[in-house]
Every structure is written in structure tokens, then in C-alpha cells.
Design a protein around this motif. Sequence first.
Motif, PDB file in Angstrom:
ATOM      1  N   GLY A 132     -49.796  38.269 -33.970  1.00 16.72           N
ATOM      2  CA  GLY A 132     -50.631  39.431 -33.634  1.00 16.72           C
ATOM      3  C   GLY A 132     -51.944  39.423 -34.407  1.00 16.72           C
ATOM      4  N   ASP A 146     -50.965  34.588 -31.242  1.00 17.75           N
ATOM      5  CA  ASP A 146     -51.240  35.855 -30.542  1.00 17.75           C
ATOM      6  C   ASP A 146     -51.245  35.596 -29.034  1.00 17.75           C
ATOM      7  OD1 ASP A 146     -52.808  38.746 -31.549  1.00 17.75           O
ATOM      8  OD2 ASP A 146     -52.754  38.227 -29.407  1.00 17.75           O
ATOM      9  N   ALA A 174     -54.827  44.059 -25.864  1.00 14.91           N
ATOM     10  CA  ALA A 174     -55.193  44.590 -27.188  1.00 14.91           C
ATOM     11  C   ALA A 174     -55.751  43.525 -28.125  1.00 14.91           C
ATOM     12  CB  ALA A 174     -53.965  45.231 -27.846  1.00 14.91           C
ATOM     13  N   ASP A 215     -46.722  33.536 -27.187  1.00 11.40           N
ATOM     14  CA  ASP A 215     -45.931  34.761 -27.251  1.00 11.40           C
ATOM     15  C   ASP A 215     -44.861  34.650 -28.338  1.00 11.40           C
ATOM     16  OD1 ASP A 215     -43.992  36.871 -26.432  1.00 11.40           O
ATOM     17  OD2 ASP A 215     -45.349  37.010 -24.719  1.00 11.40           O
ATOM     18  N   ILE A 216     -44.656  35.707 -29.086  1.00  7.10           N
ATOM     19  CA  ILE A 216     -43.616  35.664 -30.132  1.00  7.10           C
ATOM     20  C   ILE A 216     -42.214  35.585 -29.517  1.00  7.10           C
ATOM     21  CG2 ILE A 216     -44.963  36.812 -31.952  1.00  7.10           C
ATOM     22  CD1 ILE A 216     -43.287  39.377 -31.361  1.00  7.10           C
ATOM     23  N   ARG A 217     -42.113  35.847 -28.203  1.00  3.37           N
ATOM     24  CA  ARG A 217     -40.793  35.740 -27.569  1.00  3.37           C
ATOM     25  C   ARG A 217     -40.503  34.320 -27.078  1.00  3.37           C
ATOM     26  NH1 ARG A 217     -42.303  40.617 -23.707  1.00  3.37           N
ATOM     27  NH2 ARG A 217     -44.202  39.356 -23.877  1.00  3.37           N
ATOM     28  N   ALA A 222     -47.275  43.359 -31.749  1.00  6.86           N
ATOM     29  CA  ALA A 222     -46.553  44.514 -31.217  1.00  6.86           C
ATOM     30  C   ALA A 222     -47.362  45.145 -30.093  1.00  6.86           C
ATOM     31  CB  ALA A 222     -46.334  45.559 -32.319  1.00  6.86           C
ATOM     32  N   THR A 224     -44.477  51.081 -39.568  1.00  5.54           N
ATOM     33  CA  THR A 224     -45.352  52.257 -39.483  1.00  5.54           C
ATOM     34  C   THR A 224     -44.686  53.506 -40.052  1.00  5.54           C
ATOM     35  OG1 THR A 224     -46.263  53.808 -37.850  1.00  5.54           O
ATOM     36  CG2 THR A 224     -44.511  52.404 -37.083  1.00  5.54           C
ATOM     37  N   TYR A 233     -42.500  54.166 -28.782  1.00  6.47           N
ATOM     38  CA  TYR A 233     -43.144  53.190 -29.676  1.00  6.47           C
ATOM     39  C   TYR A 233     -42.450  53.162 -31.032  1.00  6.47           C
ATOM     40  CZ  TYR A 233     -46.396  51.783 -33.379  1.00  6.47           C
ATOM     41  OH  TYR A 233     -46.940  51.232 -34.518  1.00  6.47           O
ATOM     42  N   ASN A 248     -51.933  55.756 -40.529  1.00 12.04           N
ATOM     43  CA  ASN A 248     -52.941  55.394 -39.524  1.00 12.04           C
ATOM     44  C   ASN A 248     -54.100  54.601 -40.140  1.00 12.04           C
ATOM     45  OD1 ASN A 248     -51.558  56.943 -37.655  1.00 12.04           O
ATOM     46  ND2 ASN A 248     -53.422  57.894 -36.850  1.00 12.04           N
ATOM     47  N   ASN A 249     -54.346  53.436 -39.579  1.00 16.54           N
ATOM     48  CA  ASN A 249     -55.463  52.601 -40.037  1.00 16.54           C
ATOM     49  C   ASN A 249     -56.713  52.889 -39.213  1.00 16.54           C
ATOM     50  OD1 ASN A 249     -54.491  49.535 -41.450  1.00 16.54           O
ATOM     51  ND2 ASN A 249     -53.025  51.149 -41.022  1.00 16.54           N
ATOM     52  N   GLN A 254     -60.916  47.533 -34.211  1.00 17.73           N
ATOM     53  CA  GLN A 254     -59.841  48.313 -33.569  1.00 17.73           C
ATOM     54  C   GLN A 254     -60.140  48.506 -32.084  1.00 17.73           C
ATOM     55  OE1 GLN A 254     -58.978  52.236 -35.283  1.00 17.73           O
ATOM     56  NE2 GLN A 254     -56.830  52.007 -34.711  1.00 17.73           N
TER      57      GLN A 254
HETATM   58  P1  NAD Z   1     -53.035  45.937 -31.943  1.00 10.67           P
HETATM   59  O1  NAD Z   1     -52.491  46.501 -30.678  1.00 10.67           O
HETATM   60  O2  NAD Z   1     -54.488  46.064 -32.237  1.00 10.67           O
HETATM   61  O3  NAD Z   1     -52.678  44.387 -32.041  1.00 10.67           O
HETATM   62  C1  NAD Z   1     -51.466  43.855 -31.615  1.00 10.67           C
HETATM   63  C2  NAD Z   1     -51.666  42.366 -31.388  1.00 10.67           C
HETATM   64  O4  NAD Z   1     -50.404  41.802 -31.010  1.00 10.67           O
HETATM   65  C3  NAD Z   1     -52.647  42.047 -30.263  1.00 10.67           C
HETATM   66  O5  NAD Z   1     -53.563  41.060 -30.674  1.00 10.67           O
HETATM   67  C4  NAD Z   1     -51.756  41.510 -29.136  1.00 10.67           C
HETATM   68  O6  NAD Z   1     -52.411  40.552 -28.330  1.00 10.67           O
HETATM   69  C5  NAD Z   1     -50.610  40.913 -29.934  1.00 10.67           C
HETATM   70  N1  NAD Z   1     -49.355  40.836 -29.171  1.00 10.67           N
HETATM   71  C6  NAD Z   1     -48.791  41.822 -28.430  1.00 10.67           C
HETATM   72  N2  NAD Z   1     -47.654  41.373 -27.867  1.00 10.67           N
HETATM   73  C7  NAD Z   1     -47.498  40.097 -28.281  1.00 10.67           C
HETATM   74  C8  NAD Z   1     -46.512  39.103 -28.046  1.00 10.67           C
HETATM   75  N3  NAD Z   1     -45.443  39.342 -27.274  1.00 10.67           N
HETATM   76  N4  NAD Z   1     -46.665  37.888 -28.634  1.00 10.67           N
HETATM   77  C9  NAD Z   1     -47.738  37.629 -29.412  1.00 10.67           C
HETATM   78  N5  NAD Z   1     -48.715  38.521 -29.654  1.00 10.67           N
HETATM   79  C10 NAD Z   1     -48.590  39.737 -29.090  1.00 10.67           C
HETATM   80  O7  NAD Z   1     -52.165  46.596 -33.096  1.00 10.67           O
HETATM   81  P2  NAD Z   1     -52.576  47.011 -34.577  1.00 10.67           P
HETATM   82  O8  NAD Z   1     -53.075  48.380 -34.560  1.00 10.67           O
HETATM   83  O9  NAD Z   1     -53.368  45.928 -35.181  1.00 10.67           O
HETATM   84  O10 NAD Z   1     -51.133  47.029 -35.249  1.00 10.67           O
HETATM   85  C11 NAD Z   1     -50.581  45.848 -35.816  1.00 10.67           C
HETATM   86  C12 NAD Z   1     -49.205  46.155 -36.348  1.00 10.67           C
HETATM   87  O11 NAD Z   1     -49.297  47.186 -37.330  1.00 10.67           O
HETATM   88  C13 NAD Z   1     -48.239  46.668 -35.294  1.00 10.67           C
HETATM   89  O12 NAD Z   1     -46.972  46.109 -35.547  1.00 10.67           O
HETATM   90  C14 NAD Z   1     -48.213  48.177 -35.505  1.00 10.67           C
HETATM   91  O13 NAD Z   1     -46.971  48.703 -35.140  1.00 10.67           O
HETATM   92  C15 NAD Z   1     -48.431  48.256 -36.997  1.00 10.67           C
HETATM   93  N6  NAD Z   1     -49.081  49.483 -37.468  1.00 10.67           N
HETATM   94  C16 NAD Z   1     -50.285  49.869 -36.968  1.00 10.67           C
HETATM   95  C17 NAD Z   1     -50.907  51.009 -37.466  1.00 10.67           C
HETATM   96  C18 NAD Z   1     -52.261  51.449 -36.987  1.00 10.67           C
HETATM   97  O14 NAD Z   1     -52.745  52.502 -37.403  1.00 10.67           O
HETATM   98  N7  NAD Z   1     -52.939  50.694 -36.132  1.00 10.67           N
HETATM   99  C19 NAD Z   1     -50.276  51.790 -38.459  1.00 10.67           C
HETATM  100  C20 NAD Z   1     -49.036  51.355 -38.956  1.00 10.67           C
HETATM  101  C21 NAD Z   1     -48.465  50.206 -38.453  1.00 10.67           C
END
Ligand code: NAD
Length: 307
Positions: A7, A33, A38, A59-61, A81, A123, A147, A176-177, A182
Motif C-alpha cells: 500500500g 501496491d 486510491a 495485489d497483496i492477495r 487496505a 486505526t 471498514y 486521523n492523519n 492524501q
Molecule cells: P489509502 O487508501 O490512501 O491507501 C491504500 C493503498 O493500498 C492504496 O495505494 C491502494 O492502491 C493500496 N491497495 C488497496 N488494496 C490493495 C490490494 N489488495 N493489494 C495491494 N495494494 C492495495 O489509505 P491510507 O489513508 O494511506 O491508509 C493506509 C493504512 O493506514 C490503512 O491500512 C488504513 O486502515 C490505516 N489508517 C489510516 C488512517 C488515516 O487517517 N488515513 C488512520 C489510521 C489508520
Amino acid sequence: MRILVTGGAGFIGSNFVHYVLDKHDEDEIVTLDALTYAGSRDNLDGVLDDPRHEFVEGDIRDRDLVAELVEDVDAIVNFAAESHVDRSIQGAEPFVSTNVQGTQTLLDAAVEANVDRFLQISTDEVYGQILEGKFSEDDRLNPRNPYSATKASADLLAKSYQTTHGLSVLITRTCNNFGPRQHSEKLIPKFLQKAAAGEELPVYGDGSNVREWIYVEDNCRALDLVLREGEPGEVYNIGSDEERTNLEVTEAILNAVGGSKDQITFVEDRAGHDQRYALESNKVKELGWRATTSFEEGLERAVDYYL
Ligand code: NAD
């Protein structure tokens, strides 16, 4: 250290990749990624050609791909995610698939390859809402939207791999970041752009929901510290103590760009909208971390970045 960052083309993941390559000259990163809506290669501008960095679109899957990538890494940091609550309300399937099954695929591969450390990025939402006081790491998980339910599931799976398979798992739960890179569907970038364009800012409910806001670089510094110095098997909350209601955030954004309060409109509340999250972060502070960017300072930097 050679790290697989999943990610890493998303918001926090890409900031983390930039941070680690900048801070640790000896480290190497493989970014995996899937580039969903996103993720964006642009977020990795400046490090795509770095010889210490390799970008893999995948894909991570994908078990075979993941098995290949983890063969020679010391650590995995799982940011990948589906991350937008509103989308999880419209349809939870991709959230279960990536956030739960995807994490399980990574955990299996980590065990198989004997990876030294697995950092699961979680989170504050896994605890559910708290009207007064703050959540500590021992509080029960009580997620209230699809979520956060999938994120809590991933936490439990990750913990189980520590006890069952002896994998060194660390979990961070951050508030929250905000900051650079973003996606524009998220509150601060969306409202900054709308405010500057003189458009309406749709605030959920009466705007009284409270969130704790951390500047993304402060979070990356904490994640890096937990990855290197955290105790395997432990959970670390990462909070900033910078609590704001959504209405306060909206007004701060309007102030920052010279918009008018008339641009605020109140819209039907999000289903199951958690009223407040707040984290007690003593454990990560004991490792020597402090948030150093105030909400106002971070917002100024976000204005520079987005506008
Ligand atoms: P984001 O949505 O900006 O980024 C997620 C990334 O994961 C994307 O680049 C997407 O392409 C990639 N992705 C999605 N599915 C995928 C898959 N199956 N295989 C490979 N890549 C895949 O999210 P973010 O805001 O950067 O959040 C990152 C992590 O931090 C997440 O796990 C989220 O739960 C956690 N988090 C976020 C926040 C926040 O405020 N943004 C707060 C706490 C925790």
C-alpha cells in the motif's frame, strides 16, 4: 533493513516510503501496491528511480507474488487496505477481501519466509467510539462500521499469528492523519479544494463529531520507531492529543483559504457515525516519540501542498 511496504502508493504508505529512504541510508524498500483508485505512482515521485527502492504493481492477495517478494525481506509493513468508511457502507466486500484476506496472505507468507518483523497498520476506529476519556491499547475492540470491523479482524488475525506461529507482530493504531499525498475523497483535501473554489462544504450531521488529527510525518516517525524498537506482540496507539470537531476543522480550513462560513452546509449524517475517537499514547511515548506538528501548523503545510 530491507522492508516490504504494502500500500506504499497510497497516502500514509507513500509518506512512509519517502520518510524511511530519507532517514535510513542503509535501508531498502520494495513497495507493493495494486494501484486501486486510491493509489498513485505520483505519490512515489522522487523515489521511483532510487536504486534502494523497487516498485511492484500487484495485489497483496496474490499468494505467489507475495511469496516471491518476502523471500529476502527483513520486515513487512502492511498499509494496503480499502480505507474509506463511506465506501464500506456502500459495499463491504472489497474491505473484507483486501483488509482481512489480504492481511492473512501476507501473514502466511511472512511465517513461511521467517520474516523478522511484521508491522500491521491499524486505526483508532477499531475501538469504536468513546464519549469521554481515551482508549488505551488494552481496551476491547468494538468496531461500529464495516471498514473498522475489517481492520479489527486483521488485528486479531495478526495477533493470532504471533501466538500460534511465533511471528513477531507489532500493531499500531493511529488517529486521523492529514498532510501531503492524501486522496481527494478524504475530509481535509476535499474541503480545502472546495473552500478555495468557493463551493459548498457538506458537513455530516451537526458537525459535532470529534476526531484526533495527526500530521502524517509525525505518524511516519512513530511507525518507523515501532518497527525498529517496538516489542513484538504489542499494540501501540499513536495519537496527537489534537482533538477537533468536524465543524472546527471545517472553519479552520475556511479561515486558512479566506473562505466564508456561508459555504458550510449540513447534510444527512453518515450511518452509524462514531461520535468521538481519542487515544492515550503512553506506550509509544515511552519509546521516545512525541508528535511535534500542531494541527494549525500541519494545516498550513497542507494548504501549501494542495493549493
Ligand atoms: P489509502 O487508501 O490512501 O491507501 C491504500 C493503498 O493500498 C492504496 O495505494 C491502494 O492502491 C493500496 N491497495 C488497496 N488494496 C490493495 C490490494 N489488495 N493489494 C495491494 N495494494 C492495495 O489509505 P491510507 O489513508 O494511506 O491508509 C493506509 C493504512 O493506514 C490503512 O491500512 C488504513 O486502515 C490505516 N489508517 C489510516 C488512517 C488515516 O487517517 N488515513 C488512520 C489510521 C489508520
